[in-house]
Design an enzyme around this catalytic site. Sequence first.
Site, PDB file in Angstrom:
ATOM      1  N   ASP A   9      16.283  -4.263  14.685  1.00 52.97           N
ATOM      2  CA  ASP A   9      17.332  -3.292  14.393  1.00 52.97           C
ATOM      3  C   ASP A   9      16.939  -1.953  15.022  1.00 52.97           C
ATOM      4  O   ASP A   9      15.959  -1.857  15.778  1.00 52.97           O
ATOM      5  CB  ASP A   9      17.591  -3.195  12.881  1.00 52.97           C
ATOM      6  CG  ASP A   9      16.451  -2.513  12.113  1.00 52.97           C
ATOM      7  OD1 ASP A   9      15.397  -2.229  12.718  1.00 52.97           O
ATOM      8  OD2 ASP A   9      16.631  -2.268  10.900  1.00 52.97           O
ATOM      9  N   HIS A  10      17.710  -0.909  14.705  1.00 47.56           N
ATOM     10  CA  HIS A  10      17.460   0.407  15.306  1.00 47.56           C
ATOM     11  C   HIS A  10      16.095   0.971  14.912  1.00 47.56           C
ATOM     12  O   HIS A  10      15.510   1.753  15.658  1.00 47.56           O
ATOM     13  CB  HIS A  10      18.557   1.392  14.885  1.00 47.56           C
ATOM     14  CG  HIS A  10      18.678   1.525  13.397  1.00 47.56           C
ATOM     15  ND1 HIS A  10      19.272   0.548  12.619  1.00 47.56           N
ATOM     16  CD2 HIS A  10      18.255   2.485  12.538  1.00 47.56           C
ATOM     17  CE1 HIS A  10      19.216   0.907  11.351  1.00 47.56           C
ATOM     18  NE2 HIS A  10      18.602   2.084  11.276  1.00 47.56           N
ATOM     19  N   CYS A  66      11.754  -4.675  12.349  1.00 42.72           N
ATOM     20  CA  CYS A  66      12.626  -3.677  11.728  1.00 42.72           C
ATOM     21  C   CYS A  66      11.715  -2.546  11.257  1.00 42.72           C
ATOM     22  O   CYS A  66      10.574  -2.445  11.721  1.00 42.72           O
ATOM     23  CB  CYS A  66      13.488  -4.272  10.615  1.00 42.72           C
ATOM     24  SG  CYS A  66      12.626  -4.864   9.149  1.00 42.72           S
ATOM     25  N   GLY A  67      12.195  -1.693  10.360  1.00 39.64           N
ATOM     26  CA  GLY A  67      11.357  -0.580   9.943  1.00 39.64           C
ATOM     27  C   GLY A  67      10.079  -1.046   9.258  1.00 39.64           C
ATOM     28  O   GLY A  67       8.992  -0.534   9.513  1.00 39.64           O
ATOM     29  N   THR A  68      10.234  -2.016   8.386  1.00 44.21           N
ATOM     30  CA  THR A  68       9.090  -2.544   7.636  1.00 44.21           C
ATOM     31  C   THR A  68       8.681  -3.952   8.046  1.00 44.21           C
ATOM     32  O   THR A  68       7.603  -4.416   7.658  1.00 44.21           O
ATOM     33  CB  THR A  68       9.437  -2.614   6.137  1.00 44.21           C
ATOM     34  OG1 THR A  68      10.579  -3.481   6.001  1.00 44.21           O
ATOM     35  CG2 THR A  68       9.752  -1.247   5.570  1.00 44.21           C
ATOM     36  N   GLY A  69       9.557  -4.652   8.738  1.00 44.84           N
ATOM     37  CA  GLY A  69       9.330  -6.075   9.031  1.00 44.84           C
ATOM     38  C   GLY A  69       9.686  -6.967   7.859  1.00 44.84           C
ATOM     39  O   GLY A  69       9.508  -8.186   7.933  1.00 44.84           O
ATOM     40  N   GLY A  71      12.866  -6.756   5.698  1.00 42.37           N
ATOM     41  CA  GLY A  71      14.268  -7.167   5.585  1.00 42.37           C
ATOM     42  C   GLY A  71      14.650  -8.191   6.639  1.00 42.37           C
ATOM     43  O   GLY A  71      15.353  -9.178   6.349  1.00 42.37           O
ATOM     44  N   HIS A  99      -2.014 -21.735   8.811  1.00 38.83           N
ATOM     45  CA  HIS A  99      -1.807 -22.322   7.479  1.00 38.83           C
ATOM     46  C   HIS A  99      -0.341 -22.547   7.127  1.00 38.83           C
ATOM     47  O   HIS A  99      -0.021 -23.511   6.436  1.00 38.83           O
ATOM     48  CB  HIS A  99      -2.427 -21.420   6.408  1.00 38.83           C
ATOM     49  CG  HIS A  99      -3.930 -21.410   6.453  1.00 38.83           C
ATOM     50  ND1 HIS A  99      -4.698 -20.847   5.458  1.00 38.83           N
ATOM     51  CD2 HIS A  99      -4.807 -21.888   7.374  1.00 38.83           C
ATOM     52  CE1 HIS A  99      -5.988 -20.983   5.763  1.00 38.83           C
ATOM     53  NE2 HIS A  99      -6.074 -21.603   6.923  1.00 38.83           N
ATOM     54  N   ASN A 100       0.537 -21.640   7.545  1.00 43.20           N
ATOM     55  CA  ASN A 100       1.950 -21.731   7.151  1.00 43.20           C
ATOM     56  C   ASN A 100       2.835 -22.276   8.264  1.00 43.20           C
ATOM     57  O   ASN A 100       4.035 -22.425   8.079  1.00 43.20           O
ATOM     58  CB  ASN A 100       2.505 -20.353   6.740  1.00 43.20           C
ATOM     59  CG  ASN A 100       1.590 -19.575   5.826  1.00 43.20           C
ATOM     60  OD1 ASN A 100       1.217 -18.442   6.121  1.00 43.20           O
ATOM     61  ND2 ASN A 100       1.219 -20.170   4.711  1.00 43.20           N
ATOM     62  N   ARG A 133      -4.378 -30.404   5.112  1.00 42.47           N
ATOM     63  CA  ARG A 133      -3.907 -30.084   3.757  1.00 42.47           C
ATOM     64  C   ARG A 133      -2.711 -29.143   3.770  1.00 42.47           C
ATOM     65  O   ARG A 133      -1.974 -29.053   2.785  1.00 42.47           O
ATOM     66  CB  ARG A 133      -5.051 -29.462   2.940  1.00 42.47           C
ATOM     67  CG  ARG A 133      -5.458 -28.066   3.369  1.00 42.47           C
ATOM     68  CD  ARG A 133      -6.696 -27.578   2.618  1.00 42.47           C
ATOM     69  NE  ARG A 133      -6.997 -26.175   2.872  1.00 42.47           N
ATOM     70  CZ  ARG A 133      -7.647 -25.721   3.953  1.00 42.47           C
ATOM     71  NH1 ARG A 133      -8.030 -26.569   4.892  1.00 42.47           N
ATOM     72  NH2 ARG A 133      -7.897 -24.429   4.094  1.00 42.47           N
ATOM     73  N   HIS A 134      -2.539 -28.425   4.887  1.00 38.92           N
ATOM     74  CA  HIS A 134      -1.420 -27.478   4.959  1.00 38.92           C
ATOM     75  C   HIS A 134      -0.085 -28.179   5.225  1.00 38.92           C
ATOM     76  O   HIS A 134       0.973 -27.617   4.945  1.00 38.92           O
ATOM     77  CB  HIS A 134      -1.680 -26.439   6.047  1.00 38.92           C
ATOM     78  CG  HIS A 134      -2.974 -25.716   5.879  1.00 38.92           C
ATOM     79  ND1 HIS A 134      -3.226 -24.891   4.809  1.00 38.92           N
ATOM     80  CD2 HIS A 134      -4.109 -25.720   6.619  1.00 38.92           C
ATOM     81  CE1 HIS A 134      -4.456 -24.409   4.896  1.00 38.92           C
ATOM     82  NE2 HIS A 134      -5.015 -24.901   5.992  1.00 38.92           N
TER      83      HIS A 134
HETATM   84  C1  RB5 Z   1      16.510   0.566   8.274  1.00 38.08           C
HETATM   85  O1  RB5 Z   1      16.610   1.879   7.839  1.00 38.08           O
HETATM   86  C2  RB5 Z   1      15.477  -0.186   7.451  1.00 38.08           C
HETATM   87  O2  RB5 Z   1      15.902  -0.302   6.144  1.00 38.08           O
HETATM   88  C3  RB5 Z   1      15.186  -1.542   8.051  1.00 38.08           C
HETATM   89  O3  RB5 Z   1      14.756  -1.407   9.358  1.00 38.08           O
HETATM   90  C4  RB5 Z   1      14.100  -2.368   7.381  1.00 38.08           C
HETATM   91  O4  RB5 Z   1      12.956  -1.612   7.155  1.00 38.08           O
HETATM   92  C5  RB5 Z   1      14.518  -3.156   6.217  1.00 38.08           C
HETATM   93  O5  RB5 Z   1      13.752  -3.967   5.693  1.00 38.08           O
END
Ligand code: RB5
Length: 155
Positions: A9-10, A66-69, A71, A99-100, A133-134
């Site tokens: 995303d952005h 994404c911002g956090t990876g 969502g 493992h996954n 085992r995995h």
């Molecule tokens: C966008 O602002 C942010 O919410 C998205 O990139 C992400 O971090 C969501 O999990």
Amino acid sequence: MARIAAGADHAGVQLKDVLVAHLRELGHDVADCGTWGLDRVDYPDFGEAVARKVAAGEAELGLCVCGTGIGIAMAANKVAGVRAATVHDVTSARLTRQHNDANVICLGERLVGAELAKDALDAFLAAAFEGGRHGPRVAKIDALLPGDRTRDETS
Ligand code: RB5
């Protein structure tokens, strides 16, 4: 060399572009699913686009940012056959393959620097599923269906 689908995303596009360039330098075949600019978009659309390519076999592996990876991983994991893992370090990136049997790596541009992200991506690509085992555990993940339905309820 692998065929890899990439999407962001952005809030993740700048790191995604760095990583796509890195993958292409290494000789991988990258399908860039966007986004391609800083205009606000919705991360589920790009997590889904990457996941559908992986699920269809059009890409062996996926890269989501994404911002956090987080969502974008949640969205990608809704697609059957996709195992998307959010990682913030090299060890997690390696272990989630071993493992996954993760087939999509997810990174957060707001949390992880570009050099660490490249190293994590390299570790993810270099590792292989260990099986053993995995295997049955991963099969149990894949047997779970969205919406908390069981296989019996859908037949
Ligand atoms: C966008 O602002 C942010 O919410 C998205 O990139 C992400 O971090 C969501 O999990």
